[in-house]
Design an enzyme around this catalytic site. Structure first.
Site, PDB file in Angstrom:
ATOM      1  N   HIS A   1      -8.557   5.024   2.543  1.00  0.00           N
ATOM      2  CA  HIS A   1      -7.887   3.745   2.229  1.00  0.00           C
ATOM      3  C   HIS A   1      -8.627   2.989   1.130  1.00  0.00           C
ATOM      4  CE1 HIS A   1      -4.945   3.761   5.528  1.00  0.00           C
ATOM      5  NE2 HIS A   1      -5.899   4.281   6.290  1.00  0.00           N
TER       6      HIS A   1
ATOM      7  N   ASP B   1      -2.868  -7.416   5.134  1.00  0.00           N
ATOM      8  CA  ASP B   1      -3.366  -7.595   3.769  1.00  0.00           C
ATOM      9  C   ASP B   1      -2.542  -8.625   2.982  1.00  0.00           C
ATOM     10  OD1 ASP B   1      -5.102  -5.543   4.524  1.00  0.00           O
ATOM     11  OD2 ASP B   1      -3.843  -3.992   3.655  1.00  0.00           O
TER      12      ASP B   1
ATOM     13  N   TYR C   1       0.410   0.501  14.956  1.00  0.00           N
ATOM     14  CA  TYR C   1      -0.551   0.218  13.889  1.00  0.00           C
ATOM     15  C   TYR C   1      -0.214   1.009  12.630  1.00  0.00           C
ATOM     16  CZ  TYR C   1      -4.786  -0.509  11.236  1.00  0.00           C
ATOM     17  OH  TYR C   1      -5.660  -0.854  10.246  1.00  0.00           O
TER      18      TYR C   1
ATOM     19  N   ASP D   1       0.888  -1.169   0.000  1.00  0.00           N
ATOM     20  CA  ASP D   1       0.000   0.000   0.000  1.00  0.00           C
ATOM     21  C   ASP D   1       0.924   1.217   0.000  1.00  0.00           C
ATOM     22  OD1 ASP D   1      -1.608   2.151   0.705  1.00  0.00           O
ATOM     23  OD2 ASP D   1      -2.669   1.071   2.303  1.00  0.00           O
TER      24      ASP D   1
ATOM     25  N   TYR E   1      -5.335  -0.169  17.595  1.00  0.00           N
ATOM     26  CA  TYR E   1      -5.396   1.216  18.071  1.00  0.00           C
ATOM     27  C   TYR E   1      -5.296   1.176  19.585  1.00  0.00           C
ATOM     28  CZ  TYR E   1      -6.566   3.591  13.744  1.00  0.00           C
ATOM     29  OH  TYR E   1      -6.513   4.130  12.493  1.00  0.00           O
TER      30      TYR E   1
ATOM     31  N   LYS F   1      -3.568  -2.661   7.943  1.00  0.00           N
ATOM     32  CA  LYS F   1      -3.682  -4.112   8.069  1.00  0.00           C
ATOM     33  C   LYS F   1      -2.634  -4.785   7.183  1.00  0.00           C
ATOM     34  CE  LYS F   1      -5.947  -6.428  10.903  1.00  0.00           C
ATOM     35  NZ  LYS F   1      -5.521  -6.273  12.301  1.00  0.00           N
TER      36      LYS F   1
ATOM     37  N   ASN G   1      16.645  -7.728   0.654  1.00  0.00           N
ATOM     38  CA  ASN G   1      15.351  -8.251   0.184  1.00  0.00           C
ATOM     39  C   ASN G   1      14.216  -7.566   0.951  1.00  0.00           C
ATOM     40  OD1 ASN G   1      14.237 -10.065   2.360  1.00  0.00           O
ATOM     41  ND2 ASN G   1      16.246 -11.020   2.090  1.00  0.00           N
TER      42      ASN G   1
ATOM     43  N   LYS H   1      -4.379 -31.439 -11.450  1.00  0.00           N
ATOM     44  CA  LYS H   1      -3.557 -32.668 -11.481  1.00  0.00           C
ATOM     45  C   LYS H   1      -3.143 -33.159 -10.088  1.00  0.00           C
ATOM     46  CE  LYS H   1      -3.317 -33.092 -16.043  1.00  0.00           C
ATOM     47  NZ  LYS H   1      -4.081 -34.127 -16.732  1.00  0.00           N
TER      48      LYS H   1
ATOM     49  N   TYR I   1      -3.593   9.642   0.279  1.00  0.00           N
ATOM     50  CA  TYR I   1      -3.613   9.298   1.692  1.00  0.00           C
ATOM     51  C   TYR I   1      -2.666   8.131   1.964  1.00  0.00           C
ATOM     52  CZ  TYR I   1      -5.170   8.679   6.404  1.00  0.00           C
ATOM     53  OH  TYR I   1      -5.189   8.593   7.765  1.00  0.00           O
TER      54      TYR I   1
ATOM     55  N   ASP J   1      -7.355  -7.538   1.071  1.00  0.00           N
ATOM     56  CA  ASP J   1      -7.177  -6.198   1.654  1.00  0.00           C
ATOM     57  C   ASP J   1      -8.024  -6.088   2.913  1.00  0.00           C
ATOM     58  OD1 ASP J   1      -6.218  -3.555   1.805  1.00  0.00           O
ATOM     59  OD2 ASP J   1      -8.040  -2.771   0.845  1.00  0.00           O
TER      60      ASP J   1
ATOM     61  N   GLN K   1       2.753   4.160   2.748  1.00  0.00           N
ATOM     62  CA  GLN K   1       2.318   3.550   4.017  1.00  0.00           C
ATOM     63  C   GLN K   1       3.041   2.260   4.387  1.00  0.00           C
ATOM     64  OE1 GLN K   1      -2.067   3.265   5.028  1.00  0.00           O
ATOM     65  NE2 GLN K   1      -1.640   1.074   4.946  1.00  0.00           N
TER      66      GLN K   1
HETATM   67  P1  13P Z   1      -4.932  -0.672   5.030  1.00  0.00           P
HETATM   68  O1  13P Z   1      -4.392   0.671   4.659  1.00  0.00           O
HETATM   69  O2  13P Z   1      -3.864  -1.586   5.538  1.00  0.00           O
HETATM   70  O3  13P Z   1      -5.681  -1.289   3.892  1.00  0.00           O
HETATM   71  O4  13P Z   1      -5.934  -0.559   6.242  1.00  0.00           O
HETATM   72  C1  13P Z   1      -6.370   0.647   6.649  1.00  0.00           C
HETATM   73  C2  13P Z   1      -7.494   0.586   7.631  1.00  0.00           C
HETATM   74  O5  13P Z   1      -7.303   0.216   8.769  1.00  0.00           O
HETATM   75  C3  13P Z   1      -8.801   1.014   7.133  1.00  0.00           C
HETATM   76  O6  13P Z   1      -9.793   1.098   8.120  1.00  0.00           O
HETATM   77 MG    MG Z   2      -4.182   2.048   3.266  1.00  0.00          MG
HETATM   78 MG    MG Z   3      -4.682  -2.283   2.304  1.00  0.00          MG
HETATM   79 MG    MG Z   4      -2.432  -2.699   4.688  1.00  0.00          MG
END
Ligand code: 13P
Ligand code: MG
Ligand code: MG
Ligand code: MG
Ligand code: 13P
Ligand code: MG
EC number: 3.1.3.11
Length: 363
Positions: A18, A235, A230, A11, A348, A233, A103, A244, A89, A130, A93
């Site tokens: 988001h 994701d 925090y 992200d 949070y 997430k 790496n 097979k 935004y 996500d 991130q």
């Molecule tokens: P992400 O930016 O990791 O997708 O999550 C943001 C979030 O907590 C939205 O509520």
């Molecule tokens: Mg985000």
């Molecule tokens: Mg995300």
């Molecule tokens: Mg995320």
């Protein structure tokens, strides 16, 4: 031919919250990656799920390859510059460190990679989620690889009958990676004992017991363990080989249609169902419901076919309608009980701090 598939996801900024990366950011990332097709890479495909950009790269350099990871880092960095210029935004991130150190592990992006000898026909799929946690794939993958109620191939195909080996990671270990390997069907109850706790344990990979071939790999990066706070997430992403000696592509549909409750959603702090959506779907303003998309490809000498979107056919509209009901029921009870994550998973710190303050008021 030995091929490596690398799926790298980050992200690096999104429009109006988001939601999704801008077209300019996606174009920049794609441009950087494309330059290396025919050089470092055999092929590449770029898409997004919610606000996360996913790079699928095929090459012959093996997993954790410095040049391949450096290319992804460069693409995400240059994309971040565009995101900053546009004022998106959360620009950058998931790029938690300033410098590339060989790496992408430990730097923030999600990483799922697999090296294998290409079969005459090599169907595989990329799953990308996500607004959720690495353990979000636990139940669908367990059912597809270990439960004949969902995966009839386990009964119908002698190739699948000996079962699969599950490599499960303990996400609570922050100092070093910690795994256990358990064989299905013999250790089914032990596998279930771990996987039921999707916040703590996550499937890292799955292997065919008859052929020793790797079937699946899941990214297990916990951003919180890197950043110590925090930062959105995790994701997760996954690569799954199909057909097979592995379950058939269609054996993964019903297990995702279950849409299990997982951690994620608004502020990464709730339990909500994992909704199967099309690739390139923006995050939902309906609470940021956790979502997963799946693209299946065929591979020939490392070259990717066009993708097929696994959650796009008409059945999935009906599934999504049910998942929305399931999600609404949970969020109707707001902050209460299982709707919000338990204290130790709550990313949070506001509630924990308030609780401490309130404790002083008790007599
Ligand atoms: P992400 O930016 O990791 O997708 O999550 C943001 C979030 O907590 C939205 O509520
Ligand atoms: Mg985000
Ligand atoms: Mg995300
Ligand atoms: Mg995320
Ligand atoms: P067809 O290839 O004949 O459509 O069917 C294959 C199959 O058995 C799918 O489960
Ligand atoms: Mg056919």
């Amino acid at each position: 031919m030995k091929v490596t598939l690398s799926v790298l996801k980050a992200d690096i900024g999104s429009v109006g919250g988001h939601t999704l990366p801008s077209r300019k950011v996606l174009a920049k990332v794609e441009e950087v990656v494309r330059e290396e097709v025919g050089r470092l890479l055999l092929d590449a495909y770029v898409f997004h799920i919610g606000d996360d950009i996913v790079l699928l790269l095929s090459h012959t350099r093996g997993v954790r390859n410095q040049e391949v990871h450096a290319l992804a880092w460069k693409a995400f960095r240059e994309g971040t510059e565009v995101a900053k210029a546009e004022g998106l935004y959360g620009a950058g991130q998931d790029l938690l460190k300033d410098a590339f150190t060989g790496n992408l592990h430990g730097l923030g992006p999600q990483v799922a990679e697999m090296e294998f000898t290409e079969r005459p026909a090599e169907p595989f799929m990329v799953l990308a989620a996500d607004k959720t946690e690495p353990g979000a794939f636990n139940l669908p993958l367990y059912l597809a690889f270990a439960d004949p109620m969902y995966s009839s191939g386990l009964l119908l195909s002698p190739e699948l009958r000996p079962g699969f080996r599950f490599r499960i990671m303990d996400l609570a270990q922050t100092e070093r990676d910690s795994y256990i390997e358990l064989d299905a069907p013999e250790r089914l109850y032990d596998i279930a004992t771990l996987l039921r706790d999707s916040h703590r344990f996550a499937i890292e990979s799955i292997w065919s017991r008859k052929h020793g071939e790797q079937a699946a790999v899941v990214s297990t990066t916990r951003l919180r363990n890197i950043a110590g706070r925090y930062v959105g997430k995790d994701d997760p992403v996954a690569i799954v080989r199909t057909q097979k000696i592995f379950p058939a592509t269609e054996e993964f549909g019903p297990v995702f249609a279950l849409a299990p409750y997982v951690a994620g959603d608004t502020r990464g702090s709730h339990h909500m169902p994992l909704m199967p959506v099309r690739a390139n779907t923006p995050a939902s303003t309906f609470f940021c419901v956790p979502m997963v998309c799946g693209l299946a490809f065929s591979l020939r000498e490392g070259r990717l076919s066009e993708p097929v979107d696994l959650f796009a056919d008409p059945v999935w509209e009906a599934v999504r309608a049910k998942v929305v009901e399931k999600a609404q029921e949970m969020r109707r009870q707001g902050f209460y009980g299982p709707a919000m994550l338990p204290m130790e998973e709550l990313e949070y710190t506001g509630i924990a701090e308030r609780l401490k303050a309130l404790e002083r008021e008790f007599s």
